[in-house]
Write a protein that holds these residues in place. Structure first.
Motif, PDB file in Angstrom:
ATOM      1  N   ASP A 229      -4.607   6.031   4.067  1.00  0.00           N
ATOM      2  CA  ASP A 229      -4.845   6.379   2.785  1.00  0.00           C
ATOM      3  C   ASP A 229      -4.731   4.839   1.887  1.00  0.00           C
ATOM      4  O   ASP A 229      -3.683   4.418   2.165  1.00  0.00           O
ATOM      5  N   THR A 230      -5.889   4.456   1.609  1.00  0.00           N
ATOM      6  CA  THR A 230      -6.043   3.133   0.823  1.00  0.00           C
ATOM      7  C   THR A 230      -5.883   3.144  -0.400  1.00  0.00           C
ATOM      8  O   THR A 230      -6.183   1.932  -1.097  1.00  0.00           O
ATOM      9  N   ARG A 231      -5.473   4.317  -0.917  1.00  0.00           N
ATOM     10  CA  ARG A 231      -5.709   4.400  -2.464  1.00  0.00           C
ATOM     11  C   ARG A 231      -6.780   3.683  -3.196  1.00  0.00           C
ATOM     12  O   ARG A 231      -7.811   3.983  -2.980  1.00  0.00           O
ATOM     13  N   ASP A 232      -6.344   2.827  -4.186  1.00  0.00           N
ATOM     14  CA  ASP A 232      -7.317   2.302  -5.085  1.00  0.00           C
ATOM     15  C   ASP A 232      -8.061   0.940  -4.437  1.00  0.00           C
ATOM     16  O   ASP A 232      -8.886   0.285  -4.922  1.00  0.00           O
ATOM     17  N   ALA A 233      -7.750   0.544  -3.005  1.00  0.00           N
ATOM     18  CA  ALA A 233      -8.600  -0.273  -2.500  1.00  0.00           C
ATOM     19  C   ALA A 233      -9.442   0.193  -1.409  1.00  0.00           C
ATOM     20  O   ALA A 233      -9.394   1.309  -0.842  1.00  0.00           O
ATOM     21  N   MET A 234     -10.677  -0.749  -1.378  1.00  0.00           N
ATOM     22  CA  MET A 234     -11.585  -0.184  -0.459  1.00  0.00           C
ATOM     23  C   MET A 234     -10.841  -0.301   1.020  1.00  0.00           C
ATOM     24  O   MET A 234     -11.184   0.723   1.870  1.00  0.00           O
TER      25      MET A 234
ATOM     26  N   LEU B  69       0.820  -1.223  -0.178  1.00  0.00           N
ATOM     27  CA  LEU B  69       0.003   0.102  -0.095  1.00  0.00           C
ATOM     28  C   LEU B  69       0.938   1.253  -0.020  1.00  0.00           C
ATOM     29  O   LEU B  69       0.680   2.313  -0.662  1.00  0.00           O
ATOM     30  N   VAL B  70       2.152   1.118   0.705  1.00  0.00           N
ATOM     31  CA  VAL B  70       2.920   2.317   0.873  1.00  0.00           C
ATOM     32  C   VAL B  70       3.659   2.656  -0.327  1.00  0.00           C
ATOM     33  O   VAL B  70       3.570   3.756  -0.980  1.00  0.00           O
TER      34      VAL B  70
ATOM     35  N   PHE C 143      -0.298   5.118   6.234  1.00  0.00           N
ATOM     36  CA  PHE C 143      -0.525   5.781   7.609  1.00  0.00           C
ATOM     37  C   PHE C 143      -0.552   7.210   7.489  1.00  0.00           C
ATOM     38  O   PHE C 143       0.353   7.729   6.701  1.00  0.00           O
ATOM     39  N   ARG C 144      -1.783   8.013   7.768  1.00  0.00           N
ATOM     40  CA  ARG C 144      -1.809   9.387   7.685  1.00  0.00           C
ATOM     41  C   ARG C 144      -1.734  10.223   9.009  1.00  0.00           C
ATOM     42  O   ARG C 144      -1.195  11.083   9.057  1.00  0.00           O
ATOM     43  N   ASP C 145      -2.486   9.376   9.971  1.00  0.00           N
ATOM     44  CA  ASP C 145      -2.885  10.401  11.249  1.00  0.00           C
ATOM     45  C   ASP C 145      -3.580   9.281  12.105  1.00  0.00           C
ATOM     46  O   ASP C 145      -3.807   8.477  11.895  1.00  0.00           O
TER      47      ASP C 145
END
Ligand SMILES: CC(C)(COP(=O)([O-])OP(=O)([O-])OC[C@H]1O[C@@H](n2cnc3c(N)ncnc32)[C@H](O)[C@@H]1OP(=O)([O-])[O-])[C@@H](O)C(=O)NCCC(=O)NCCSC(=O)C[C@@](C)(O)CC(=O)[O-]
Ligand SMILES: NC(=O)C1=CN([C@@H]2O[C@H](COP(=O)(O)OP(=O)(O)OC[C@H]3O[C@@H](n4cnc5c(N)ncnc54)[C@H](OP(=O)(O)O)[C@@H]3O)[C@@H](O)[C@H]2O)C=CC1
Length: 422
Positions: free
Chosen positions: A180-185, A150-151, A157-159
């Motif tokens: 932040d999970t980008r293009d994944a649910m 994911l990274v 992680f964001r906060d």
């Protein structure tokens, strides 16, 4: 038909065919049912078997295409999976009426998901809250180590935020991991992170952690869509005012708001399902968001612009992905994503929000003018015809006569079918 016994040890260890035999024996199913369930259509039994447990067949739902949608300046065809008549037509109808003003404009607040870690058994929750906040850098490191893929894709992680809740069993300190999970649910990524972080939180505070799971109130992942319907396109000020009165009603009365939002979800859930995303996750998020002020209200807003035109907007949590869940494993979902031409989960969420808004416009317009039954029942007539046993050409003939008579009812359909068959 009564089932002999529901205790079928080891059913899960069998193949779909073997399970079907067992279930047929237990439930007394005939050969016709066996061959019906044995035909899994365009979802192979082996694929279905890898998706859920104890598979014996598949349930096909119609996949329709909504036309006329212009979203952020692009023409988009919308695949919708639904069992309900008039849902697809309603989106086509609403979208056609806002093409002259440019269609829908969408935006996302971000692709951030929240995972919750519940900590109990601390007598000084305010103190514990600060202890957790002090470890933000450690928490970030644990989360990012948990999902390096994911990274690599720009997420992670964001906060954190830490809340203190007063429960009947005592105070609880709830840590939110914002990821932040980008293009994944993102359910699996954030759940793994919450499980990895929880023992450390217990260690730092001396408390005990219980639940470690994402929140479906994805209010850091809001999809927004707006559109303008000109008075000329919708049929004048009276139609506009009827839609505004309908919105007003929904916004002050939860009995009406539930139905109003059901209409929105007719569109939202159909696209979520067609693309292999999790309908329950999106529905739970939508309804929790609609109740965020303490009173359940409308997911949409309707207003008048400076020129007297009708403007509509929608804002709702939309945790959908292009990766994970059934988005890749279901072949039809993959095709649906290709039809949409989406390359990011954000774009998919924006499109779904636009469909929800379109759906709401069509329903409110029908309700404020002719009533829902005229358009909806005309399209539902074919369903009624099938229900009374019409087949082949008979379906259209019975449906047409039902609409012509203005009585879309089963008893009337039975009579029509009888007279057709002489
Ligand atoms: C049903 C219509 C569209 C008829 O609407 P109409 O004005 O009689 O239709 P039309 O024949 O004049 O056609 C207008 C356009 O509608 C579309 N259209 C028209 N027919 C079709 C069709 N067969 N298949 C696909 N698209 C269709 C199509 O885009 C067409 O343009 P064209 O392509 O011809 O240039 C209209 O009455 C409507 O939008 N009704 C709302 C229906 C609705 O909301 N259904 C959801 C189920 S009811 C419910 O669950 C929700 C609810 C109502 O309770 C929510 C709430 O209370 O808020
Ligand atoms: N309450 C709820 O809503 C719950 C829902 N679920 C279910 O979870 C499923 C969705 O889980 P989800 O986590 O999305 O799916 P997956 O875990 O299947 O896929 C996501 C993973 O794909 C990898 N990945 C590859 N490319 C990307 C990219 N561009 N952007 C983001 N991730 C990428 C990531 O890392 P890596 O490869 O390391 O995994 C990521 O964690 C649904 O089926 C849902 O029903 C499950 C539990 C609870």
């Amino acid at each position: 038909m009564t089932t002999k016994t529901s205790r079928i040890p080891g059913l899960h260890k069998l193949s779909p065919q073997e399970r079907l035999q067992k279930v047929a024996e237990a439930a007394g199913l005939g050969d016709g049912v066996l061959s019906h369930l044995g035909n899994t259509g365009n979802l192979e039994a082996a694929t279905a078997d890898s998706m859920i447990e104890n598979v014996i067949g598949t349930l096909n739902i119609p996949l329709g295409i909504a036309t006329n949608m212009v979203i952020d300046g692009e023409e988009v065809l919308i695949p919708m999976a639904t069992e309900e008549s008039s849902v697809v037509a309603a989106v086509c109808n609403a979208a056609r009426q806002c093409r002259s003003t440019g269609g829908f404009t969408t935006a996302m607040s971000g692709s951030l998901m929240i995972a919750q870690v519940q900590l109990v058994g601390v007598s000084n929750p305010e103190f514990a809250r600060l202890q957790i906040l002090e470890h933000k850098a450690d928490i970030q490191a644990i989360c990012d180590e948990t999902d390096p893929v994911l990274v690599k894709h720009g997420g992670g992680f964001r906060d954190i935020e830490v809340r203190i809740l007063e429960g009947r069993t005592g105070p609880m300190v709830v840590t939110h991991l914002v990821v932040d999970t980008r293009d994944a649910m993102g359910a699996n990524a954030v759940n793994s992170m919450a499980e990895a972080v929880a023992p450390r939180i217990a260690e730092w505070t001396g408390g005990r952690t219980y639940l470690r799971i994402l929140s479906n109130l994805a209010d850091r992942r809001l999809a927004r869509a707006r559109a303008t319907w000109s008075l000329e396109d919708i049929g004048g000020a009276e139609v506009r005012d009827g839609i505004l009165a309908a919105f007003d009603f929904a916004d002050i009365d939860p009995y009406r708001a539930a139905t109003h939002n059901k209409g929105v979800m007719n569109g939202v859930s159909a696209v979520v399902l067609a693309t292999g995303n999790d309908t329950r996750a999106v529905e739970a998020g939508a309804h929790a968001y609609a109740a965020r002020s303490g009173q359940y209200g409308s997911l949409t807003q309707w207003e008048i612009d400076a020129d007297g035109n009708l403007t509509g907007s929608i804002e709702m949590p939309l945790a959908v992905g292009l990766i994970g869940g059934a988005t890749r494993s279901h072949p039809t979902a993959r095709i649906a994503l290709d039809i949409l031409g989406v390359e990011t989960a954000d774009r998919l969420a924006g499109i779904i929000a636009a469909v929800g808004l379109a759906q709401n416009f069509a329903a409110l317009k029908a309700l404020a003018t002719t009533g829902i039954q005229k358009g909806h029942m005309a399209l539902h007539a074919k369903n009624i015809a099938v229900m009374v046993g019409a087949v082949g050409d008979e379906i259209d003939k019975v449906a047409q006569e039902l609409v012509a008579k203005g009585k879309v009812r089963m008893d009337v359909a039975e009579d029509i079918l009888k007279s057709l068959r002489g």
